[in-house]
Design a protein around this motif. Structure first.
Motif, PDB file in Angstrom:
ATOM      1  N   TRP A  53       0.832  -1.190   0.000  1.00  0.00           N
ATOM      2  CA  TRP A  53       0.000   0.000   0.000  1.00  0.00           C
ATOM      3  C   TRP A  53       0.871   1.246   0.000  1.00  0.00           C
ATOM      4  O   TRP A  53       1.941   1.268   0.618  1.00  0.00           O
ATOM      5  CB  TRP A  53      -0.892   0.041   1.245  1.00  0.00           C
ATOM      6  CG  TRP A  53      -1.922  -1.039   1.319  1.00  0.00           C
ATOM      7  CD1 TRP A  53      -1.872  -2.165   2.093  1.00  0.00           C
ATOM      8  CD2 TRP A  53      -3.168  -1.090   0.619  1.00  0.00           C
ATOM      9  NE1 TRP A  53      -3.007  -2.913   1.918  1.00  0.00           N
ATOM     10  CE2 TRP A  53      -3.825  -2.279   1.014  1.00  0.00           C
ATOM     11  CE3 TRP A  53      -3.798  -0.241  -0.298  1.00  0.00           C
ATOM     12  CZ2 TRP A  53      -5.073  -2.637   0.532  1.00  0.00           C
ATOM     13  CZ3 TRP A  53      -5.043  -0.605  -0.791  1.00  0.00           C
ATOM     14  CH2 TRP A  53      -5.672  -1.796  -0.375  1.00  0.00           C
ATOM     15  N   GLU A  54       0.387   2.289  -0.669  1.00  0.00           N
ATOM     16  CA  GLU A  54       1.012   3.601  -0.614  1.00  0.00           C
ATOM     17  C   GLU A  54       0.210   4.452   0.364  1.00  0.00           C
ATOM     18  O   GLU A  54      -1.018   4.482   0.289  1.00  0.00           O
ATOM     19  CB  GLU A  54       1.005   4.233  -2.006  1.00  0.00           C
ATOM     20  CG  GLU A  54       1.740   5.549  -2.096  1.00  0.00           C
ATOM     21  CD  GLU A  54       1.816   6.060  -3.522  1.00  0.00           C
ATOM     22  OE1 GLU A  54       2.329   7.179  -3.709  1.00  0.00           O
ATOM     23  OE2 GLU A  54       1.343   5.358  -4.440  1.00  0.00           O
ATOM     24  N   MET A  55       0.908   5.136   1.291  1.00  0.00           N
ATOM     25  CA  MET A  55       0.243   5.875   2.362  1.00  0.00           C
ATOM     26  C   MET A  55       0.699   7.327   2.397  1.00  0.00           C
ATOM     27  O   MET A  55       1.905   7.602   2.405  1.00  0.00           O
ATOM     28  CB  MET A  55       0.539   5.227   3.718  1.00  0.00           C
ATOM     29  CG  MET A  55       0.004   3.821   3.869  1.00  0.00           C
ATOM     30  SD  MET A  55       0.509   3.051   5.426  1.00  0.00           S
ATOM     31  CE  MET A  55       2.150   2.478   4.999  1.00  0.00           C
ATOM     32  N   HIS A  56      -0.262   8.243   2.404  1.00  0.00           N
ATOM     33  CA  HIS A  56       0.035   9.677   2.506  1.00  0.00           C
ATOM     34  C   HIS A  56      -0.984  10.321   3.419  1.00  0.00           C
ATOM     35  O   HIS A  56      -2.153   9.936   3.428  1.00  0.00           O
ATOM     36  CB  HIS A  56      -0.025  10.353   1.134  1.00  0.00           C
ATOM     37  CG  HIS A  56       0.887   9.750   0.120  1.00  0.00           C
ATOM     38  ND1 HIS A  56       2.254   9.916   0.147  1.00  0.00           N
ATOM     39  CD2 HIS A  56       0.621   8.963  -0.957  1.00  0.00           C
ATOM     40  CE1 HIS A  56       2.803   9.272  -0.864  1.00  0.00           C
ATOM     41  NE2 HIS A  56       1.832   8.679  -1.549  1.00  0.00           N
ATOM     42  N   THR A  77      -4.626   8.822   3.255  1.00  0.00           N
ATOM     43  CA  THR A  77      -5.166   8.223   2.044  1.00  0.00           C
ATOM     44  C   THR A  77      -4.252   7.050   1.698  1.00  0.00           C
ATOM     45  O   THR A  77      -3.034   7.138   1.850  1.00  0.00           O
ATOM     46  CB  THR A  77      -5.188   9.217   0.867  1.00  0.00           C
ATOM     47  OG1 THR A  77      -3.854   9.680   0.612  1.00  0.00           O
ATOM     48  CG2 THR A  77      -6.085  10.395   1.176  1.00  0.00           C
ATOM     49  N   MET A  78      -4.862   5.936   1.246  1.00  0.00           N
ATOM     50  CA  MET A  78      -4.096   4.745   0.885  1.00  0.00           C
ATOM     51  C   MET A  78      -4.601   4.197  -0.443  1.00  0.00           C
ATOM     52  O   MET A  78      -5.782   4.314  -0.769  1.00  0.00           O
ATOM     53  CB  MET A  78      -4.223   3.661   1.965  1.00  0.00           C
ATOM     54  CG  MET A  78      -3.546   4.019   3.269  1.00  0.00           C
ATOM     55  SD  MET A  78      -3.697   2.733   4.547  1.00  0.00           S
ATOM     56  CE  MET A  78      -2.778   1.380   3.803  1.00  0.00           C
ATOM     57  N   SER A  79      -3.684   3.623  -1.205  1.00  0.00           N
ATOM     58  CA  SER A  79      -4.073   2.939  -2.441  1.00  0.00           C
ATOM     59  C   SER A  79      -3.042   1.869  -2.748  1.00  0.00           C
ATOM     60  O   SER A  79      -1.882   1.952  -2.326  1.00  0.00           O
ATOM     61  CB  SER A  79      -4.189   3.926  -3.603  1.00  0.00           C
ATOM     62  OG  SER A  79      -2.963   4.577  -3.834  1.00  0.00           O
ATOM     63  N   PRO A  98      -8.383   2.842  -3.754  1.00  0.00           N
ATOM     64  CA  PRO A  98      -8.100   4.014  -2.903  1.00  0.00           C
ATOM     65  C   PRO A  98      -9.128   4.125  -1.780  1.00  0.00           C
ATOM     66  O   PRO A  98     -10.308   3.849  -1.974  1.00  0.00           O
ATOM     67  CB  PRO A  98      -8.199   5.189  -3.874  1.00  0.00           C
ATOM     68  CG  PRO A  98      -9.118   4.710  -4.940  1.00  0.00           C
ATOM     69  CD  PRO A  98      -8.854   3.234  -5.092  1.00  0.00           C
ATOM     70  N   HIS A  99      -8.667   4.533  -0.596  1.00  0.00           N
ATOM     71  CA  HIS A  99      -9.551   4.687   0.552  1.00  0.00           C
ATOM     72  C   HIS A  99      -8.897   5.593   1.583  1.00  0.00           C
ATOM     73  O   HIS A  99      -7.745   5.999   1.417  1.00  0.00           O
ATOM     74  CB  HIS A  99      -9.898   3.321   1.169  1.00  0.00           C
ATOM     75  CG  HIS A  99      -8.692   2.559   1.612  1.00  0.00           C
ATOM     76  ND1 HIS A  99      -7.904   1.823   0.751  1.00  0.00           N
ATOM     77  CD2 HIS A  99      -8.131   2.422   2.843  1.00  0.00           C
ATOM     78  CE1 HIS A  99      -6.908   1.258   1.416  1.00  0.00           C
ATOM     79  NE2 HIS A  99      -7.023   1.614   2.687  1.00  0.00           N
ATOM     80  N   THR A 100      -9.633   5.911   2.640  1.00  0.00           N
ATOM     81  CA  THR A 100      -9.134   6.826   3.668  1.00  0.00           C
ATOM     82  C   THR A 100      -9.204   6.194   5.051  1.00  0.00           C
ATOM     83  O   THR A 100      -9.975   5.255   5.290  1.00  0.00           O
ATOM     84  CB  THR A 100      -9.949   8.134   3.688  1.00  0.00           C
ATOM     85  OG1 THR A 100     -11.303   7.837   4.055  1.00  0.00           O
ATOM     86  CG2 THR A 100      -9.916   8.813   2.329  1.00  0.00           C
TER      87      THR A 100
END
Length: 216
Positions: A53-56, A77-79, A98-100
């Motif tokens: 997952w990518e996390m910001h 936010t993650m995707s 994508p989700h939060t």
């Protein structure tokens, strides 16, 4: 008369010596507000569904040294990624699922040490503090996260680290989040890294940061 004058002088000197110490103590006990950014990736793991997952996101922390407690919040936010025909993760296909997430720790105890905090490669932080507790909120797209229990039972360690306050340095520079419990099936058990952006000693200090053009 001389003795009377001497006694008065001693009393005045005692008051003058007491004022700076009292002022310093008051300064140390002021509420302190931190905020910053989180940018990281979770590793590919059979134990983390949908990984990597990518996390910001953004985070904030409000410390109350007089009580020895703090509140922490993070908004992520993650995707994920698509896959190749062979089933491998394909970085050219980002933004899958994508989700939060909204994450809160309320009224947790401050530990003024770095014991058990994740380590860094050189240059390494030399000082820091941490929060440890059970999350009071952990959502997925606004609802209680599907991997979380009701009420939440996942734990979170938050470490803020930096170096000694010397020229050309930042005393509070880094942040890491490490989840325990059900949340590890989504975020993983590894450290999630971020940066400290603002440290304000009180609301007036925070307003001065805003006026200089910095924004949360």
């Amino acid at each position: 008369m001389k003795r009377q004058f001497l006694n008065s002088a001693i009393r005045v000197l005692s008051v003058l010596l007491l004022v700076p110490a009292t002022f310093a103590l008051g300064q140390e006990h002021k509420p302190v507000h931190f905020s910053g950014l989180i940018n990281d990736y979770s590793p590919l793991s059979a134990n983390v569904k949908g990984s990597p997952w990518e996390m910001h996101g953004q985070w904030s922390m409000h410390l109350r040294p007089d009580r020895g407690t703090a509140e922490f919040s993070a908004y992520l936010t993650m995707s994920g990624y698509g896959k190749t025909a062979e089933g491998a993760v394909d970085p050219t296909q980002p933004l899958v699922n994508p989700h939060t997430h909204h994450i809160l720790l309320n009224n947790v105890r401050i530990s003024w040490d770095m014991i058990g905090c994740p380590t860094y490669a050189a240059p390494t932080p030399t000082r820091g503090f941490q929060l440890n507790g059970t999350v009071s909120l952990l959502t997925g797209n606004g609802s209680n996260a599907p991997f979380e229990t009701t009420p939440p039972s996942s734990t979170l360690q938050v470490c803020v680290t930096g170096v000694d306050d010397v020229p050309y340095s930042v005393s509070n520079a880094n942040i890491t989040l490490v989840f325990g419990g059900p949340a590890t099936t989504h975020f993983g058990p590894q450290a999630i890294h971020g940066v400290v952006r603002i440290a304000a000693a009180d609301p007036d200090d925070k307003n001065r940061e805003f006026n200089k053009g910095d924004r949360y």
